[in-house]
Enzyme design. Sequence first.
Site, PDB file in Angstrom:
ATOM      1  CG  HIS A   1      -1.874   1.166   1.261  1.00  9.17           C
ATOM      2  ND1 HIS A   1      -2.699   1.488   0.193  1.00  9.17           N
ATOM      3  CD2 HIS A   1      -2.147   2.084   2.237  1.00  9.17           C
ATOM      4  CE1 HIS A   1      -3.444   2.552   0.521  1.00  9.17           C
ATOM      5  NE2 HIS A   1      -3.119   2.919   1.741  1.00  9.17           N
TER       6      HIS A   1
ATOM      7  CG  ASP B   1      -4.013   5.518   3.817  1.00  9.08           C
ATOM      8  OD1 ASP B   1      -4.401   5.107   2.708  1.00  9.08           O
ATOM      9  OD2 ASP B   1      -3.739   4.764   4.764  1.00  9.08           O
TER      10      ASP B   1
ATOM     11  CB  CYS C   1      -2.793   2.735  -2.925  1.00  4.83           C
ATOM     12  SG  CYS C   1      -1.723   1.328  -3.303  1.00  4.83           S
TER      13      CYS C   1
END
Length: 360
Positions: A206, A223, A274
Site C-alpha cells: 500500500h 492515505d 493507491c
Amino acid sequence: MKNAFENDEEDEEDSLSSSGGWQTEEEDEHEGQHESALDVNALEPPTAPLTENQKVNQKVLQDALTAPLTAEQDEAVNAALANGSATEVLASGSSHFADITLKRMDVATMAPGQWLNDEMVNFTLGAMVAREARRVGVGADGSTPVQPRTHFMSTYFITKMCAEQDNGGRAYNYDEVKNWTTREKLGYDALLCETIIVPVNQGNFHWVLATVEPREKRVRLYDSLLGEDRDLLNRLKRWVEDEYKDKKRQVVDTSEWVAEHPKKIPRQKNMCDCGVFMLKYADYIASGCPLTFTREDMAYFRRRIVADALEAGKSGKPDEANAEVTVVTRNSPFPVTAAVGAAAFMKPDEANAEVTVVTR
C-alpha cells in the site's frame, strides 16, 4: 507492488476508516458525499481571499494537471503498454536521488488494475523534481539552485531510515539517510522548503504520502484508504530534530508539532490505485493546487503519468524536457501540446510568465 488482496469484486471495494476499522455502507455513502462536494479550499484554506489574477493562475494549473492527451501521446502510451521485451528501456533520467531507467516491465505497472513499483514512482517524482528546478531557476553563478518550495524524497528514504522489523514495528536509523540532504548534494537547504514530499510503501502492498512542513511545524499522512500511521509521523518528527542537529547544530523540539491525517481527500474504491493516488497527492500539493481530482480520474492519470515519463525521458534529462510549454485548458477543443507535468511549475500567486495558455 505485490498484490496483497485477491478480491476483485467491485461490490466489495471497502476501505479503511479513520478509526482503523472497515467502513459500513452508511459511512461509505457519507464519505462519497464528502468527495463529490469537496471544497477545493477545505484542505488548505487561504489566509486571504484569492485575487482574480490568482484565481486565473490557479485555474490554469488545475486545467493543466487534467488536460487531455494528444493523439501522438496516446499512441506512445499504447506502444509502451503493449507486449514486448520486459527489459527494454523506454525512458531514462536523473534527479538528486537517483539515475533511473524505466523498462517496459516498470511501465507495465501503470496498466489498469496493476500496482505501481518503486521505479515508476521514483521516475515520476524525479520529473516533479525537475519541474521544481525549472520553476525556481538557478542562482547568479549559473549553477547553484535557488531555494525551492518543495523537496522530494525517493521511495527508499523511509525504507532506509525506518526499516520494518519482523514484529511489524519500525526501526529508526538516522545515519542511513543523513547524507541525503546535505547542501553539497542538493545545492539548497531542505529544511527551508515549505513542504518535503515523502512517498511511503507500507508493507509492500500500500502506497501513502507523508509530508513534512517545517514552516508550519506540521507532519501529515495522506492515505487514499483513510488509514493512519502515527508511528511513521513520529519517526518523521524525530528526523526533523536530527536534521537540525546535524545540519544546523541546533536543538529543535518537535513534540508540539501537529500530526494530521487529512480525511476530506480524494480516496480510492479499489485495491490497486493507491500508488496513483499517492503520486497525484504529491503532484497537486507540489503544484500548489487543491486536491480536486476524484477516483474517476485514475484511468486518465495512469496514462498521463506514462505520457509524461516518456516525454521527460526522451533526452535522458528530464530537467531539459519540455522547457517550452503550451497549456490548453479543458474548455478548449484543442489538445495540450506538451507534457502536463512540465506545465504546473508555478506558484498560484505568480504570473504565468513561462506558460502560454491557448483558449481558442
